[in-house]
Design a protein around this motif. Sequence first.
Motif, PDB file in Angstrom:
ATOM      1  N   THR A 296       0.825  -1.206   0.000  1.00  0.00           N
ATOM      2  CA  THR A 296       0.000   0.000   0.000  1.00  0.00           C
ATOM      3  C   THR A 296       0.859   1.257   0.000  1.00  0.00           C
ATOM      4  N   LEU A 297       1.932   1.246   0.794  1.00  0.00           N
ATOM      5  CA  LEU A 297       2.830   2.399   0.857  1.00  0.00           C
ATOM      6  C   LEU A 297       3.555   2.609  -0.470  1.00  0.00           C
ATOM      7  N   ALA A 298       4.003   1.508  -1.074  1.00  0.00           N
ATOM      8  CA  ALA A 298       4.705   1.609  -2.352  1.00  0.00           C
ATOM      9  C   ALA A 298       3.799   2.189  -3.436  1.00  0.00           C
ATOM     10  N   ILE A 299       2.558   1.717  -3.492  1.00  0.00           N
ATOM     11  CA  ILE A 299       1.606   2.219  -4.484  1.00  0.00           C
ATOM     12  C   ILE A 299       1.314   3.700  -4.241  1.00  0.00           C
ATOM     13  N   ALA A 300       1.177   4.081  -2.984  1.00  0.00           N
ATOM     14  CA  ALA A 300       0.928   5.486  -2.652  1.00  0.00           C
ATOM     15  C   ALA A 300       2.102   6.358  -3.075  1.00  0.00           C
ATOM     16  N   ALA A 301       3.311   5.855  -2.900  1.00  0.00           N
ATOM     17  CA  ALA A 301       4.495   6.617  -3.298  1.00  0.00           C
ATOM     18  C   ALA A 301       4.534   6.820  -4.808  1.00  0.00           C
ATOM     19  N   ILE A 302       4.228   5.771  -5.557  1.00  0.00           N
ATOM     20  CA  ILE A 302       4.216   5.874  -7.018  1.00  0.00           C
ATOM     21  C   ILE A 302       3.141   6.865  -7.469  1.00  0.00           C
ATOM     22  N   ALA A 303       1.978   6.799  -6.830  1.00  0.00           N
ATOM     23  CA  ALA A 303       0.883   7.698  -7.184  1.00  0.00           C
ATOM     24  C   ALA A 303       1.242   9.162  -6.936  1.00  0.00           C
ATOM     25  N   ARG A 304       2.162   9.397  -5.999  1.00  0.00           N
ATOM     26  CA  ARG A 304       2.587  10.758  -5.701  1.00  0.00           C
ATOM     27  C   ARG A 304       3.807  11.163  -6.519  1.00  0.00           C
ATOM     28  N   GLY A 305       4.158  10.328  -7.510  1.00  0.00           N
ATOM     29  CA  GLY A 305       5.219  10.683  -8.446  1.00  0.00           C
ATOM     30  C   GLY A 305       6.618  10.283  -8.047  1.00  0.00           C
ATOM     31  N   HIS A 306       6.750   9.378  -7.077  1.00  0.00           N
ATOM     32  CA  HIS A 306       8.069   8.977  -6.613  1.00  0.00           C
ATOM     33  C   HIS A 306       8.507   7.658  -7.254  1.00  0.00           C
ATOM     34  N   ASP A 307       9.804   7.421  -7.272  1.00  0.00           N
ATOM     35  CA  ASP A 307      10.366   6.160  -7.756  1.00  0.00           C
ATOM     36  C   ASP A 307      10.476   5.193  -6.585  1.00  0.00           C
ATOM     37  N   VAL A 308      10.129   3.938  -6.845  1.00  0.00           N
ATOM     38  CA  VAL A 308      10.118   2.919  -5.805  1.00  0.00           C
ATOM     39  C   VAL A 308      10.977   1.740  -6.235  1.00  0.00           C
ATOM     40  N   CYS A 309      11.733   1.187  -5.281  1.00  0.00           N
ATOM     41  CA  CYS A 309      12.448  -0.059  -5.531  1.00  0.00           C
ATOM     42  C   CYS A 309      12.402  -0.907  -4.260  1.00  0.00           C
ATOM     43  N   TYR A 310      12.734  -2.179  -4.407  1.00  0.00           N
ATOM     44  CA  TYR A 310      12.732  -3.114  -3.277  1.00  0.00           C
ATOM     45  C   TYR A 310      14.139  -3.652  -3.058  1.00  0.00           C
ATOM     46  N   VAL A 311      14.477  -3.853  -1.783  1.00  0.00           N
ATOM     47  CA  VAL A 311      15.779  -4.372  -1.393  1.00  0.00           C
ATOM     48  C   VAL A 311      15.557  -5.485  -0.377  1.00  0.00           C
ATOM     49  N   THR A 312      16.338  -6.550  -0.471  1.00  0.00           N
ATOM     50  CA  THR A 312      16.236  -7.677   0.455  1.00  0.00           C
ATOM     51  C   THR A 312      17.565  -7.860   1.194  1.00  0.00           C
ATOM     52  N   PRO A 313      17.609  -8.721   2.217  1.00  0.00           N
ATOM     53  CA  PRO A 313      18.820  -8.825   3.034  1.00  0.00           C
ATOM     54  C   PRO A 313      20.110  -9.122   2.273  1.00  0.00           C
ATOM     55  N   GLY A 314      20.036  -9.798   1.134  1.00  0.00           N
ATOM     56  CA  GLY A 314      21.251 -10.132   0.397  1.00  0.00           C
ATOM     57  C   GLY A 314      21.651  -9.130  -0.661  1.00  0.00           C
ATOM     58  N   ASP A 315      21.032  -7.960  -0.664  1.00  0.00           N
ATOM     59  CA  ASP A 315      21.210  -7.012  -1.771  1.00  0.00           C
ATOM     60  C   ASP A 315      22.174  -5.867  -1.487  1.00  0.00           C
ATOM     61  N   PHE A 316      22.888  -5.910  -0.370  1.00  0.00           N
ATOM     62  CA  PHE A 316      23.834  -4.837  -0.052  1.00  0.00           C
ATOM     63  C   PHE A 316      25.250  -5.226  -0.465  1.00  0.00           C
ATOM     64  N   VAL A 317      26.019  -4.242  -0.910  1.00  0.00           N
ATOM     65  CA  VAL A 317      27.422  -4.453  -1.280  1.00  0.00           C
ATOM     66  C   VAL A 317      28.228  -3.274  -0.736  1.00  0.00           C
ATOM     67  N   LEU A 318      29.190  -3.556   0.135  1.00  0.00           N
ATOM     68  CA  LEU A 318      30.099  -2.514   0.620  1.00  0.00           C
ATOM     69  C   LEU A 318      31.427  -2.680  -0.110  1.00  0.00           C
ATOM     70  N   ARG A 319      31.719  -1.749  -0.990  1.00  0.00           N
ATOM     71  CA  ARG A 319      32.878  -1.865  -1.879  1.00  0.00           C
ATOM     72  C   ARG A 319      34.163  -1.384  -1.213  1.00  0.00           C
ATOM     73  N   PRO A 320      35.305  -1.743  -1.779  1.00  0.00           N
ATOM     74  CA  PRO A 320      36.592  -1.349  -1.180  1.00  0.00           C
ATOM     75  C   PRO A 320      36.766   0.162  -1.015  1.00  0.00           C
ATOM     76  N   ASP A 321      36.095   0.944  -1.856  1.00  0.00           N
ATOM     77  CA  ASP A 321      36.205   2.396  -1.733  1.00  0.00           C
ATOM     78  C   ASP A 321      35.221   2.963  -0.713  1.00  0.00           C
ATOM     79  N   ASP A 322      34.575   2.057   0.072  1.00  0.00           N
ATOM     80  CA  ASP A 322      33.636   2.401   1.142  1.00  0.00           C
ATOM     81  C   ASP A 322      32.286   2.882   0.625  1.00  0.00           C
ATOM     82  N   ARG A 323      32.031   2.711  -0.670  1.00  0.00           N
ATOM     83  CA  ARG A 323      30.696   3.025  -1.170  1.00  0.00           C
ATOM     84  C   ARG A 323      29.755   1.872  -0.841  1.00  0.00           C
TER      85      ARG A 323
END
Length: 348
Positions: free
Chosen positions: A21-48
């Motif tokens: 419901t929150l994601a749909i509301a955000a899209i309706a208000r003109g925002h970009d939405v994406c989903y992230v799960t526990p395995g989707d983070f990457v901490l690179r050597p340059d600390d990004r």
Amino acid sequence: MRIAFFVNSIEGETAYYTTTTLAIAAIARGHDVCYVTPGDFVLRPDDRLMIRATVLKGSKAKKADAFVAALQSGQTKVETIDVAEIDVLFLRNDPSEDADERPWAAQAGTIFGRLAAERGVLTVNDPDGLARAQNKLYFQDFPEAVRPTTLISKSIEEIRAFIDQQKQGAILKPLQGSGGKNVFKIASSKEANLNQIFEAVSGEGYLIAQGYLPDATAGDVRMFLMNGRPLQRDGAYAAFRRVPAKGDVRSNMSAAGTAAAVEVTPEMLAVAELVRPKLIEDGMFLVGLDIVGSKILEINVFTPGGLPDIAELHGVDLAPDVIAALEEKIKMKSNYAGKLSNRILATL
């Protein structure tokens, strides 16, 4: 804005989830939405800090069923982006779902959420606050006036003695858990199956025994708080009664509980006011209180659900109000240019 919703898994999302419901509301208000799960983070050597974000193709708002179908049927693409390109990281996972089979994933949201906040991303609820709320022991930090009589122990002798002191019986449940799993009502310490119940529940760790509240037979009231105050618009509150199934003490929707309309009373608002200072101190932007009479059974700070039920029961969709509040926070963040901590900004 670009909002990233952090969830346990894409496959586990459903049309009736508040996150949807929150994601749909955000899209309706003109925002970009994406989903992230526990395995989707990457901490690179340059600390990004990077995220492998699941993005829906197209930006047109969809009905809930169509939205989830698109999210799960390949109408998506995965983009690896710098977390600094995200305006809001909305932590909406349930750590208890991952505690047994994926223990590494249970705290991923708070761990990487903290890193995201350090890099200037508005992260709600505040990850430091969530780290302190990983189990129901967090509830004991709130005023005694709103808590049922409670014992936390792994000793069967302590639990028997506690039950004997409760004229209305007691509720027994695991310290770590959600969704009504392994919740039992015990009328007397002499119950023949108490040992079996104790063994089943204590296998998950410490137990909570709470004095039973007779008013709970009618269910509890789920009330949303946003920025420490009841979420409402023009007197229509984000609240509903969770009615337990016949013969069940649990009112959780995941345990066959049903939703019913409820009128918010001054007593409920007084309970919310008592917990407000602690929620603000911990940066808890959006939470769900489960209220019975003048007591709170639980405070859900990870994945409070029920906004779709409230919209159906009361004809008021309050999801856009939540997104609008995030918009205001991003404006404040820009105006104060690094002078506000994530915790303070989360509940302003």
